[in-house]
Write a protein that holds these residues in place. Sequence first.
Motif, mmCIF file in Angstrom:
data_model
loop_
_atom_site.group_PDB
_atom_site.id
_atom_site.type_symbol
_atom_site.label_atom_id
_atom_site.label_comp_id
_atom_site.label_asym_id
_atom_site.label_seq_id
_atom_site.Cartn_x
_atom_site.Cartn_y
_atom_site.Cartn_z
ATOM 1 N N HIS A 83 0.433 -3.104 41.023
ATOM 2 C CA HIS A 83 0.266 -3.801 39.742
ATOM 3 C C HIS A 83 -0.559 -5.062 39.976
ATOM 4 C CE1 HIS A 83 1.142 -5.841 35.999
ATOM 5 N NE2 HIS A 83 1.607 -4.678 35.530
ATOM 6 N N PRO A 84 -1.536 -5.318 39.106
ATOM 7 C CA PRO A 84 -2.400 -6.495 39.311
ATOM 8 C C PRO A 84 -1.633 -7.812 39.379
ATOM 9 C CG PRO A 84 -3.066 -5.265 37.338
ATOM 10 C CD PRO A 84 -1.920 -4.539 37.947
ATOM 11 N N VAL A 85 -0.565 -7.945 38.613
ATOM 12 C CA VAL A 85 0.217 -9.187 38.651
ATOM 13 C C VAL A 85 0.867 -9.356 40.018
ATOM 14 C CG1 VAL A 85 2.273 -10.336 37.730
ATOM 15 C CG2 VAL A 85 0.610 -9.327 36.164
ATOM 16 N N ARG A 86 1.378 -8.275 40.592
ATOM 17 C CA ARG A 86 2.013 -8.380 41.914
ATOM 18 C C ARG A 86 0.972 -8.722 42.977
ATOM 19 N NH1 ARG A 86 5.268 -4.211 39.605
ATOM 20 N NH2 ARG A 86 4.218 -2.510 40.696
ATOM 21 N N VAL A 87 -0.216 -8.156 42.865
ATOM 22 C CA VAL A 87 -1.284 -8.513 43.807
ATOM 23 C C VAL A 87 -1.621 -9.989 43.653
ATOM 24 C CG1 VAL A 87 -3.709 -8.121 44.426
ATOM 25 C CG2 VAL A 87 -2.212 -6.166 43.947
ATOM 26 N N ARG A 88 -1.703 -10.474 42.418
ATOM 27 C CA ARG A 88 -2.001 -11.892 42.178
ATOM 28 C C ARG A 88 -0.913 -12.784 42.780
ATOM 29 N NH1 ARG A 88 -4.626 -15.931 42.743
ATOM 30 N NH2 ARG A 88 -4.444 -17.594 41.242
ATOM 31 N N ILE A 89 0.349 -12.417 42.596
ATOM 32 C CA ILE A 89 1.447 -13.199 43.169
ATOM 33 C C ILE A 89 1.301 -13.258 44.692
ATOM 34 C CG2 ILE A 89 3.944 -13.227 43.599
ATOM 35 C CD1 ILE A 89 4.229 -11.961 40.745
ATOM 36 N N LEU A 90 1.019 -12.127 45.300
ATOM 37 C CA LEU A 90 0.860 -12.094 46.758
ATOM 38 C C LEU A 90 -0.328 -12.931 47.207
ATOM 39 C CD1 LEU A 90 1.686 -8.345 47.439
ATOM 40 C CD2 LEU A 90 3.130 -10.333 47.941
ATOM 41 N N GLN A 122 5.846 -22.936 40.061
ATOM 42 C CA GLN A 122 4.417 -22.853 40.427
ATOM 43 C C GLN A 122 3.852 -21.478 40.106
ATOM 44 O OE1 GLN A 122 5.263 -24.009 44.507
ATOM 45 N NE2 GLN A 122 3.840 -25.738 44.313
ATOM 46 N N LEU A 123 4.625 -20.440 40.395
ATOM 47 C CA LEU A 123 4.156 -19.076 40.139
ATOM 48 C C LEU A 123 3.991 -18.828 38.636
ATOM 49 C CD1 LEU A 123 6.230 -17.111 42.797
ATOM 50 C CD2 LEU A 123 3.751 -17.549 42.823
ATOM 51 N N LEU A 132 2.651 -16.085 33.394
ATOM 52 C CA LEU A 132 3.680 -15.147 32.961
ATOM 53 C C LEU A 132 4.899 -15.875 32.410
ATOM 54 C CD1 LEU A 132 3.743 -12.623 35.945
ATOM 55 C CD2 LEU A 132 2.848 -12.203 33.659
ATOM 56 N N GLU A 133 5.627 -15.171 31.555
ATOM 57 C CA GLU A 133 6.938 -15.658 31.151
ATOM 58 C C GLU A 133 7.875 -15.472 32.337
ATOM 59 O OE1 GLU A 133 8.345 -13.747 27.626
ATOM 60 O OE2 GLU A 133 6.451 -14.060 26.568
ATOM 61 N N HIS A 178 9.216 -11.883 32.961
ATOM 62 C CA HIS A 178 8.237 -10.945 33.512
ATOM 63 C C HIS A 178 7.958 -11.237 34.987
ATOM 64 C CE1 HIS A 178 6.972 -10.256 29.161
ATOM 65 N NE2 HIS A 178 7.525 -9.141 29.582
ATOM 66 N N LEU A 179 7.839 -12.515 35.313
ATOM 67 C CA LEU A 179 7.634 -12.887 36.708
ATOM 68 C C LEU A 179 8.811 -12.419 37.549
ATOM 69 C CD1 LEU A 179 6.032 -14.376 38.926
ATOM 70 C CD2 LEU A 179 7.338 -16.432 38.295
ATOM 71 N N SER A 180 10.005 -12.604 37.041
ATOM 72 C CA SER A 180 11.211 -12.198 37.764
ATOM 73 C C SER A 180 11.203 -10.705 38.059
ATOM 74 C CB SER A 180 12.447 -12.572 36.939
ATOM 75 O OG SER A 180 13.611 -12.136 37.582
ATOM 76 N N GLN A 181 10.782 -9.901 37.099
ATOM 77 C CA GLN A 181 10.710 -8.453 37.312
ATOM 78 C C GLN A 181 9.730 -8.099 38.433
ATOM 79 O OE1 GLN A 181 9.742 -6.820 33.461
ATOM 80 N NE2 GLN A 181 11.735 -7.347 32.602
#
Length: 121
Positions: free
Chosen positions: A23-30, A43-44, A50-51, A54-57
């Motif tokens: 998922h693009p969001v997970r890649v961005r977090i990493l 910070q994240l 993200l809300e 959603h970030l927590s998920q």
Amino acid sequence: MDSVGGQLPLYQVKANLFKGLSHPVRVRILEILAAADEASVTQLIDDTGLEASHLSQHLAVLRRHNLVVSDRRASQVFYRLSFPEVADLLSIARGLLAQLLHTTQEQLASTAALPDLGQQR
């Protein structure tokens, strides 16, 4: 093919790892975590837009696939990469993507030299 002794074959474990990255969001977090030693949830949220829910998920998926670890300090939770190799993997993926895009651009440019076929009817 069944697993031996309840353990999954390595190729299946690898596929599950890539599911964690899918998922693009997970890649961005990493990527955010790869650029810093750690980042707080606050910070994240700021960096991803993200809300919190959603970030927590997404963080839960990354934890489940052992890509990140968390550390609670007072009322803040901080995340970091589980292994430095996660950052290496992201870097290799970026390099591969650049090569793929370069090849695609060369292929696209080569079509400019093709003769005109006229109008399609």
